[in-house]
Design a protein around this motif. Sequence first.
Motif, PDB file in Angstrom:
ATOM      1  N   VAL A  32       0.847  -1.184   0.000  1.00  0.00           N
ATOM      2  CA  VAL A  32       0.000   0.000   0.000  1.00  0.00           C
ATOM      3  C   VAL A  32       0.883   1.234   0.000  1.00  0.00           C
ATOM      4  O   VAL A  32       1.988   1.225   0.563  1.00  0.00           O
ATOM      5  CB  VAL A  32      -0.965   0.004   1.212  1.00  0.00           C
ATOM      6  CG1 VAL A  32      -0.195   0.070   2.517  1.00  0.00           C
ATOM      7  CG2 VAL A  32      -1.967   1.147   1.118  1.00  0.00           C
ATOM      8  N   LEU A  34       2.399  -0.348  -7.426  1.00  0.00           N
ATOM      9  CA  LEU A  34       1.232  -0.981  -6.814  1.00  0.00           C
ATOM     10  C   LEU A  34       0.531  -1.911  -7.785  1.00  0.00           C
ATOM     11  O   LEU A  34       0.111  -3.012  -7.419  1.00  0.00           O
ATOM     12  CB  LEU A  34       0.255   0.085  -6.285  1.00  0.00           C
ATOM     13  CG  LEU A  34       0.312   0.269  -4.763  1.00  0.00           C
ATOM     14  CD1 LEU A  34       1.602   0.950  -4.364  1.00  0.00           C
ATOM     15  CD2 LEU A  34      -0.882   1.064  -4.265  1.00  0.00           C
ATOM     16  N   HIS A  93      -5.731   6.586  -0.541  1.00  0.00           N
ATOM     17  CA  HIS A  93      -5.491   5.215  -1.009  1.00  0.00           C
ATOM     18  C   HIS A  93      -6.024   4.997  -2.420  1.00  0.00           C
ATOM     19  O   HIS A  93      -6.474   3.907  -2.762  1.00  0.00           O
ATOM     20  CB  HIS A  93      -6.137   4.214  -0.051  1.00  0.00           C
ATOM     21  CG  HIS A  93      -5.342   3.972   1.189  1.00  0.00           C
ATOM     22  ND1 HIS A  93      -5.647   2.980   2.088  1.00  0.00           N
ATOM     23  CD2 HIS A  93      -4.236   4.579   1.678  1.00  0.00           C
ATOM     24  CE1 HIS A  93      -4.779   3.002   3.082  1.00  0.00           C
ATOM     25  NE2 HIS A  93      -3.909   3.965   2.852  1.00  0.00           N
ATOM     26  N   TYR A 120      -4.142   2.158  -4.284  1.00  0.00           N
ATOM     27  CA  TYR A 120      -4.383   0.875  -3.616  1.00  0.00           C
ATOM     28  C   TYR A 120      -5.795   0.381  -3.896  1.00  0.00           C
ATOM     29  O   TYR A 120      -6.002  -0.785  -4.248  1.00  0.00           O
ATOM     30  CB  TYR A 120      -4.160   1.042  -2.119  1.00  0.00           C
ATOM     31  CG  TYR A 120      -4.403  -0.219  -1.309  1.00  0.00           C
ATOM     32  CD1 TYR A 120      -3.487  -1.265  -1.319  1.00  0.00           C
ATOM     33  CD2 TYR A 120      -5.554  -0.356  -0.535  1.00  0.00           C
ATOM     34  CE1 TYR A 120      -3.696  -2.415  -0.588  1.00  0.00           C
ATOM     35  CE2 TYR A 120      -5.769  -1.504   0.210  1.00  0.00           C
ATOM     36  CZ  TYR A 120      -4.848  -2.530   0.180  1.00  0.00           C
ATOM     37  OH  TYR A 120      -5.080  -3.677   0.909  1.00  0.00           O
TER      38      TYR A 120
END
Length: 270
Positions: free
Chosen positions: A90, A106, A148, A151
Amino acid sequence: MGNRLSGKVAIVTGGNRGIGRAIAERLADEGALVIVGDLRDDRSADSGGVERLTFMSLDVTKEASIRAFVDGVLQKFGRIDVLVNNAGMVIHKSIDEQTAEDWDRLMAVNLRGPFLMAKYVVPEMRRIGSGTIVNIGSVEGYMVNPWHTAYAATKAGVHGLTLGLAVDLGPDGIRCNTVCPGWIDTELNRAYVEMHPDRSLIERELGQLHPVGRIGAPKEIANAVLWLASEDSSFVSGEMISVDGARTKKISLPAILDEEYRAKLTKPQP
């Protein structure tokens, strides 16, 4: 200890620590021959259960590493019955701070890795006429914490990959599902909590986000993975199963109403 996976060969990527280690040890508890594929070798940090696991080097961002890893598993064990795509990472940055390199990293670990692992494992599962793939997604595949963006995009992609594999591979006797963890008490999450000056307050408020009143443990994710990897779930495929203490099922309330709700839950009943 049981025998639900007796004689099965299982791969767990990113299985040296945290949720991955709990999964590897739980599958071994049920009789599986478990191969942990990871860049890191942290066996000395936690010796529990190590003697039951086989550790092999694996970089899920590199196709050549995945191909060599799968070939090595087949040479040593002769088959692959279970694949758990657990390796992940993350990055906690706003969209302004994220770089293209952050995004690509990622995607390479969290989404391209599971795709390539399936690509090289599926032919062997097809050869033996059965197999189960369990991806580790996240509740952030359909709800998102601040900063995020990348992610969450990768985990939503994992969910889509799961659906596609379940549909395409079902006729070959191969099932694919995803476990979506909520907040789990791992070393990574504990380090995040310890950054805050009032750790006890953070821990209490994290627990209160979950209707069950607490955060989860790695073994609870491992139990869900075991069920999906075993014949107990033989008619389950293409599912995203949240293991999150109902956190994603509770509609947000204004703070004052939420306090009243929690007070009722904790009030002694007559």
